[in-house]
Design a protein around this motif. Sequence first.
Motif, PDB file in Angstrom:
ATOM      1  N   ALA A 107       0.827  -1.207   0.000  1.00 39.33           N
ATOM      2  CA  ALA A 107       0.000   0.000   0.000  1.00 39.33           C
ATOM      3  C   ALA A 107       0.861   1.256   0.000  1.00 39.33           C
ATOM      4  O   ALA A 107       0.585   2.219  -0.724  1.00 39.33           O
ATOM      5  N   LYS A 108       1.910   1.260   0.816  1.00 40.12           N
ATOM      6  CA  LYS A 108       2.767   2.436   0.922  1.00 40.12           C
ATOM      7  C   LYS A 108       3.583   2.662  -0.355  1.00 40.12           C
ATOM      8  O   LYS A 108       3.831   3.800  -0.756  1.00 40.12           O
ATOM      9  N   ALA A 109       4.020   1.571  -0.980  1.00 40.14           N
ATOM     10  CA  ALA A 109       4.813   1.708  -2.202  1.00 40.14           C
ATOM     11  C   ALA A 109       4.002   2.327  -3.327  1.00 40.14           C
ATOM     12  O   ALA A 109       4.521   3.123  -4.120  1.00 40.14           O
ATOM     13  N   GLY A 110       2.748   1.941  -3.432  1.00 39.82           N
ATOM     14  CA  GLY A 110       1.883   2.504  -4.460  1.00 39.82           C
ATOM     15  C   GLY A 110       1.999   1.816  -5.798  1.00 39.82           C
ATOM     16  O   GLY A 110       0.998   1.404  -6.377  1.00 39.82           O
ATOM     17  N   GLU A 111       3.216   1.679  -6.305  1.00 36.64           N
ATOM     18  CA  GLU A 111       3.379   1.073  -7.621  1.00 36.64           C
ATOM     19  C   GLU A 111       4.660   0.249  -7.664  1.00 36.64           C
ATOM     20  O   GLU A 111       5.563   0.412  -6.847  1.00 36.64           O
ATOM     21  N   PHE A 112       4.707  -0.637  -8.632  1.00 30.97           N
ATOM     22  CA  PHE A 112       5.875  -1.483  -8.874  1.00 30.97           C
ATOM     23  C   PHE A 112       6.868  -0.678  -9.704  1.00 30.97           C
ATOM     24  O   PHE A 112       6.556  -0.238 -10.807  1.00 30.97           O
ATOM     25  N   ASP A 113       8.058  -0.468  -9.185  1.00 32.58           N
ATOM     26  CA  ASP A 113       9.006   0.440  -9.821  1.00 32.58           C
ATOM     27  C   ASP A 113      10.119  -0.316 -10.546  1.00 32.58           C
ATOM     28  O   ASP A 113      10.312  -1.523 -10.372  1.00 32.58           O
ATOM     29  N   ASP A 114      10.887   0.408 -11.348  1.00 41.79           N
ATOM     30  CA  ASP A 114      11.938  -0.196 -12.168  1.00 41.79           C
ATOM     31  C   ASP A 114      13.032  -0.842 -11.318  1.00 41.79           C
ATOM     32  O   ASP A 114      13.548  -1.909 -11.663  1.00 41.79           O
ATOM     33  N   LYS A 115      13.426  -0.190 -10.234  1.00 42.61           N
ATOM     34  CA  LYS A 115      14.491  -0.766  -9.409  1.00 42.61           C
ATOM     35  C   LYS A 115      14.075  -2.130  -8.889  1.00 42.61           C
ATOM     36  O   LYS A 115      14.870  -3.081  -8.898  1.00 42.61           O
ATOM     37  N   THR A 116      12.834  -2.253  -8.417  1.00 42.45           N
ATOM     38  CA  THR A 116      12.349  -3.535  -7.908  1.00 42.45           C
ATOM     39  C   THR A 116      12.343  -4.590  -9.006  1.00 42.45           C
ATOM     40  O   THR A 116      12.678  -5.751  -8.772  1.00 42.45           O
ATOM     41  N   ARG A 117      12.000  -4.188 -10.226  1.00 43.44           N
ATOM     42  CA  ARG A 117      12.019  -5.147 -11.337  1.00 43.44           C
ATOM     43  C   ARG A 117      13.445  -5.628 -11.607  1.00 43.44           C
ATOM     44  O   ARG A 117      13.684  -6.812 -11.817  1.00 43.44           O
ATOM     45  N   TRP A 118      14.410  -4.717 -11.614  1.00 45.56           N
ATOM     46  CA  TRP A 118      15.794  -5.123 -11.847  1.00 45.56           C
ATOM     47  C   TRP A 118      16.271  -6.078 -10.757  1.00 45.56           C
ATOM     48  O   TRP A 118      17.029  -7.019 -11.022  1.00 45.56           O
ATOM     49  N   LEU A 119      15.852  -5.840  -9.524  1.00 45.99           N
ATOM     50  CA  LEU A 119      16.314  -6.672  -8.414  1.00 45.99           C
ATOM     51  C   LEU A 119      15.617  -8.027  -8.359  1.00 45.99           C
ATOM     52  O   LEU A 119      16.250  -9.041  -8.062  1.00 45.99           O
ATOM     53  N   LEU A 120      14.312  -8.056  -8.618  1.00 45.41           N
ATOM     54  CA  LEU A 120      13.522  -9.263  -8.386  1.00 45.41           C
ATOM     55  C   LEU A 120      13.005  -9.928  -9.648  1.00 45.41           C
ATOM     56  O   LEU A 120      12.482 -11.048  -9.578  1.00 45.41           O
ATOM     57  N   GLY A 121      13.087  -9.263 -10.791  1.00 42.09           N
ATOM     58  CA  GLY A 121      12.680  -9.885 -12.039  1.00 42.09           C
ATOM     59  C   GLY A 121      11.299  -9.485 -12.506  1.00 42.09           C
ATOM     60  O   GLY A 121      10.504  -8.900 -11.769  1.00 42.09           O
ATOM     61  N   ASP A 122      11.005  -9.829 -13.753  1.00 43.73           N
ATOM     62  CA  ASP A 122       9.718  -9.466 -14.352  1.00 43.73           C
ATOM     63  C   ASP A 122       8.542 -10.086 -13.605  1.00 43.73           C
ATOM     64  O   ASP A 122       7.501  -9.453 -13.432  1.00 43.73           O
ATOM     65  N   ALA A 123       8.709 -11.332 -13.155  1.00 41.23           N
ATOM     66  CA  ALA A 123       7.590 -12.033 -12.511  1.00 41.23           C
ATOM     67  C   ALA A 123       7.201 -11.403 -11.186  1.00 41.23           C
ATOM     68  O   ALA A 123       6.092 -11.624 -10.691  1.00 41.23           O
ATOM     69  N   ALA A 124       8.104 -10.615 -10.597  1.00 38.73           N
ATOM     70  CA  ALA A 124       7.805 -10.008  -9.302  1.00 38.73           C
ATOM     71  C   ALA A 124       6.632  -9.037  -9.384  1.00 38.73           C
ATOM     72  O   ALA A 124       5.946  -8.807  -8.389  1.00 38.73           O
ATOM     73  N   GLN A 125       6.389  -8.481 -10.567  1.00 40.36           N
ATOM     74  CA  GLN A 125       5.261  -7.560 -10.691  1.00 40.36           C
ATOM     75  C   GLN A 125       3.942  -8.289 -10.466  1.00 40.36           C
ATOM     76  O   GLN A 125       3.010  -7.723  -9.877  1.00 40.36           O
ATOM     77  N   THR A 126       3.853  -9.534 -10.924  1.00 38.99           N
ATOM     78  CA  THR A 126       2.636 -10.313 -10.693  1.00 38.99           C
ATOM     79  C   THR A 126       2.423 -10.541  -9.208  1.00 38.99           C
ATOM     80  O   THR A 126       1.305 -10.409  -8.694  1.00 38.99           O
ATOM     81  N   THR A 127       3.489 -10.866  -8.503  1.00 40.31           N
ATOM     82  CA  THR A 127       3.394 -11.047  -7.050  1.00 40.31           C
ATOM     83  C   THR A 127       2.967  -9.756  -6.377  1.00 40.31           C
ATOM     84  O   THR A 127       2.085  -9.751  -5.512  1.00 40.31           O
ATOM     85  N   PHE A 128       3.598  -8.650  -6.781  1.00 39.52           N
ATOM     86  CA  PHE A 128       3.270  -7.349  -6.199  1.00 39.52           C
ATOM     87  C   PHE A 128       1.791  -7.032  -6.394  1.00 39.52           C
ATOM     88  O   PHE A 128       1.095  -6.624  -5.458  1.00 39.52           O
TER      89      PHE A 128
END
Length: 649
Positions: free
Chosen positions: A364-385
């Motif tokens: 909730a606090k993050a608001g959105e899935f950002d580029d840094k998180t994608r680089w660190l955790l991968g494309d599939a992490a957006q689905t989890t988020f």
Amino acid sequence: MSPSEVGFRVGRKIQGTVERAGIGLAHPSVPEGQCGQPWLAQLPREFDEERYRRAADRILTGSFDVLSLRGAQLGFPPRWNVDPRTGIEAPLVFGKELDYRKRSLVGDVKYLWEPNRHLELVTLAQAWHLTGEERYLAGCRTLLESWFNQCPYPRGVNWCVSLEHAVRLVNWSFAWFLLGGESSALFAGEEGRAFRSRWLESIYQHCHFIPRHWSRHSSANNHLLGEATGLFVAALTWPLWPESAQWARQARAELESEALEQTFADGVNREQAIWYHHAVTDMMLVSGLVARANQCDFGEDYWNRLEMMLEFVASIMDVGGNVPMIGDADEGVLVRFAPDADLDVFRSLLATGAVLFRRPAMRAKAGEFDDKTRWLLGDAAQTTFSSIDASKAFPVRRAFPEGGYFILGEGFETAREVKLVADAGPLGYLAIAAHGHADALAFTLSVGGHPILVDPGTFSYTAMPWRRYFRSTAAHNTVVVDDRDQSEYGGSFLWLQHANATLETFYASGDDQTLSAHHDGYRRLADPVRHRRVWRYASGIAHLSITDELSCAAEHSVAIYWHFAPECDVELKGRIVVARRDGVRVELRCPEGLQPQLVRGRDRPPLGWYSSRFDAKSAATTAVFAGVIRADTTFTTALEIAQQPPSRP
């Protein structure tokens, strides 16, 4: 300085003299074996390629973002030993004997070192990974070769401090894998193999340097953790020498120990500086992900402490995403994963934490899935988020008793939020408390996601009198006695005598919320003064009272400071200060016995300033309630908070 630290410093001086004679310097053997695993088995690709292409093209034209210098024209490749701020070129003398603090010799070393961390190398490598365009690959080689040529081991300002080596190694590691690792086109052919050998030789020299020059004693703060991060990441990325296993073990031991030592169990970093809380969190995050990828994960205590640190960030962040700028901040980052210089580092950390720990509040606090998180955790992490139900976010914590932060207010995570973050904690970490500010019993106030009463920030690490002012008690929302700081100033990164704050009561359930604490900073005066502060917040009517009790036996001047965000329109009506912004109105009533005045943008002595970023400041209004006391005295300041009703659709 303790006798043991004096002995340590003398030993280091002798070590430097010996190394200058060529004894104990790095002599790498031929690298053998396989490189380690990248932080991700499959590197992400679902990005807006054009953003990364634009960012990389700017770098190739010589345009660099160096702290407050945005778009600085450094050339490509840059002159690595030249300070971009002053134009001074540091000499190529033996690095460990170079006085990098001497401005006339090296310029502003912070600005000189920043490009040498090679954040831009990662941007170029990202552009190559996403587009496959040859100019980005060539740019990476040009950048590195020019650095090897201009910064020969062990000479110059880039062979002085282990932390700089460590940050450079982390960026080299991420770039190495983005460029294809051992199969990179950079290493094709005879010239490519020679380039690979030269890069690996420098990597060895970096790794050899760090454990011989750990930051110890009063310097064992985030620098030590950063050094361990760099050595650990490098030893796992390039386990190619007989010493590599030892480097990995030593760095891992430092990380496991310092991650717990430098952060309280409640998740607050001991430096008492929110930006460095972010920096240490990032170091632990990167180290943990690289360890997992190489089957040497850290234990439960390490990851639990990291989760607590992220929970602290979520707790102090208001509904608008603002985080109080408590303590020092220099905008330094470990790796620039996103091409935007204005990445919200705190929300990005929470996005990553939401995925790692499946925390709805962080989502909730993050608001959105950002580029840094994608680089660190991968494309599939957006689905989890996206799958985490942020509507089920449980309330974040309101008390951090070890770190000394407490939260009062109501309507949390709504448009009607009132959030007060109070500081009743230590000055800082270790004997020098390098990054702490003299802010005991200060607080910030945000209404509806809009900062009203703020911590004015840092501005500069070197410029005087500004460095001293922004660290001073007068620059924070608390009480000053006899125009003195609560803690005794000793230098830009040194406090001699520390004010100790003590929590008395914290009660935050129900409509009436109370926090009380005191500090002993003014007990050092000839006539000792004890400052006790009580915050009382009444929910529903949004009424806050601040009671300051000053216990003494003789005459003293006193002043209560109230620092408003630059966006606030502030006026003085009789004895009432009225502040307005974005539909919020706050009134402060000056207590009897004190005289109110407003100050904005005063230079001598400094007062009424706000620094939103490093080396940048703007005028802001400060209200001062000042007077004289001659014995035990109590002042109560009443704050009335009003918000416009939310507009109807």
